[in-house]
Enzyme design. Sequence first.
Site, PDB file in Angstrom:
ATOM      1  CG  HIS A 237     109.629 -10.142 109.355  1.00  0.00           C
ATOM      2  ND1 HIS A 237     109.605 -10.445 110.693  1.00  0.00           N
ATOM      3  CD2 HIS A 237     108.935  -8.989 109.224  1.00  0.00           C
ATOM      4  CE1 HIS A 237     108.923  -9.507 111.346  1.00  0.00           C
ATOM      5  NE2 HIS A 237     108.508  -8.616 110.477  1.00  0.00           N
TER       6      HIS A 237
ATOM      7  CB  CYS B  22     113.558 -13.839 114.317  1.00  0.00           C
ATOM      8  SG  CYS B  22     112.734 -14.028 112.741  1.00  0.00           S
TER       9      CYS B  22
END
Length: 707
Positions: free
Chosen positions: A181, A277
């Site tokens: 990511h 996250c």
Amino acid sequence: MLEGPDPGPHNDVVPGDDRLLMCAPRFYGVEYVINPWMEGNVGRTDAALAARQWDGLRDALGARAQIELAEAVVGLPDMPFTANAGLVREEVFVPARFRFPERQPEAPHFTDWFRRRRYRVVELPGQATFEGEGDALFHPGEPLVWGGYGVRTSLQAHRHLGDILDVEVVPLRLVDERFYHLDTCFVPLHDGRVVYYPDAFDRESVERITARVPAAKRFEVDATDALSFTCNAVVVGGAFVTNFASDALRERLTAWGYDVVVCPLDQFIRAGGAAKCLVLQLDHPGALRAPGAPRVPSRVRERQVELQGDLLDTDMMNRALDCITDAGGSFEIEAFHPGLRHDQASVARVRVVAPSPQRLEEILARLLETGARVAEDERDARLEPVSQTGVAPPDFYSTTIFPTEVRIGGRWLRATRQRMDAVLVIDGAGETAVACRLIRDLRVGDRVVCGVDGVRTYPTHLPRSGEGFGFMTADASSERRVELAVDRIAWEMRRLRERRGKIVVVASPVTIHTGGGPHLARLVRHGYVQALLGGNGLAVHDIEQALFGTSLGVDMKRGINVQGGHRNHLRAINLMRACGGIAPAVERGLLRGGIMYECVRNGVPFALAGSIRDDGPLPETQMDLLAAQAEYARLIDGADMILMLSSMLHSIGVGNMTPAGVRLICVDISPAVVTKLADRGSVESTAIVTDVGLFLTLLDARLADER
Ligand code: NAD
């Protein structure tokens, strides 16, 4: 600078206006593997420690922002990673579309959470995967999103996001699965600054970052920082909240006015996430386009292509899709109709998405080489004039070996003189003919096909078995397999001779050293060779053998060095030079055998291309390489079969000049050389990895049987 959850001297920090969404790790654990961090960690998290670490992060963030909580759901262990829930701006929530089924059930829970709070939920159109803020980071204070793609999120998602949120999206391609990511390797800061790990991106993406962010505003972390999830940081209330920060980074961040707050989160790193996250930002002040400011159109482009043929059996589908992703694009397969019978082609419709218009053109050009067609409306080819002799316009279309058609004035014209690495030009007056031409042969005013519109190719059909590019590799049964291949080639050569076809032989001095010379000479004598291509070395060693029985001083009958024999090849050259060439030496009766002798006697044309290695050279050796290439091309023209015998240099050169449809037989002891030729990917090639002397002995014997 702060350590741990304790806000320390900044205890007086009051929560700002920022709102962050978090989800307590009630059901957290590593239960499956969908990223490299999870490998080996299934069932290996400590729930109590994870909870304490999460509390620490929440406290550190809670001192600077308002924390909102989403309800954890049993069976969804990754829900604490709220960054992946979607992307929020103002009252709009764009839900994630997770790549892996393991996380897909999270989406409805998060969507519910936002619906209940009266957010407008806008789903992305199409099938594009999108993993929320994990791959879409607002630059603080700007209507700009940095968009990660390539591992989890697809490029299409960013194109749509730009439209939905009215922001500019800068696509950044992730190339290391560990940084799956964008928020694992990139942190946008205030004042246009960024902290990032360059090795996580492809070169073009790094250039995109450096083009927008001046050096003084960039901090590139090293591998230690990157692998400690330093970039997975929450930037809030003047703090940089992270799992770890090196001294160098702390120093820079402090100079930039940030408090560095370290919250250890190793229990979450086991699942591949850390501070960022675990947080979704609910507010992005300044992310709205200023009134009157121009809308920045997305540079992401897409087109639909159609692939047709033996897509699965020949690996064409995989190669086409790899070609898209390798070039930094992404794709959506919109339709796939497999051929249901052996003789039926499969058809696929694929949407190709690229980060910029130029990149899309490049990808489409490569796809055309594999036989793809641009599926949308047919357009005429774009023609650009040549303005400098020997120089093509910048975005010229470069040709392949495959038959090619160009659409001019609504009509499809078949290009003549097909070869690879040339450009397509309007041939002659009017717009009725198109030809392949080398760039160096372009003249001012020539009109060259540019881009990929109005161009289509017909790659040779690849059969499923038997006839394909056959590798006769050196395994235990190689001798028998070579024999079988030779039987087949001899059969084809006889048929070609019967119908007056054209066989061209490309050969190197190895042919002579390995004892193949007399066999090749016999093929020439018996009408199996219509043109011979080689270099100075082939002719010199052949003539040395004919005159003195040696090749580079080695007695070819007894296989031993001859006293003073190393001079023989120079004596052979000297003699030919004295005679004024090979043909005069044959006429004067000085040269009475060998391959070159048979060529002269039987009127078989030959071309000897010069090289930097050449001794002499022989008078016939063409030292002007452009002239040599032109002569090779002339002799190849109209060939039905080309036998390439142990000459890497000349075989590859010939391969580049030869259109698809010509039967190529490549014999070399090195698999790498035949693989290089196999890259042409055409059906008519057979590669035989063996000793060329053995090959010629067998071939001559097979053809002699018939004689
Ligand atoms: P090359 O390296 O391009 O090709 C030689 C090929 O032979 C290689 O691919 C190798 O794998 C293969 N090979 C080696 N042993 C083999 C075997 N037993 N069986 C099958 N394949 C085998 O070199 P080249 O074509 O020989 O020469 C390159 C250039 O150098 C040419 O232009 C040539 O004319 C020149 N040259 C000049 C002289 C001279 O003037 N005296 C001598 C040698 C080469």
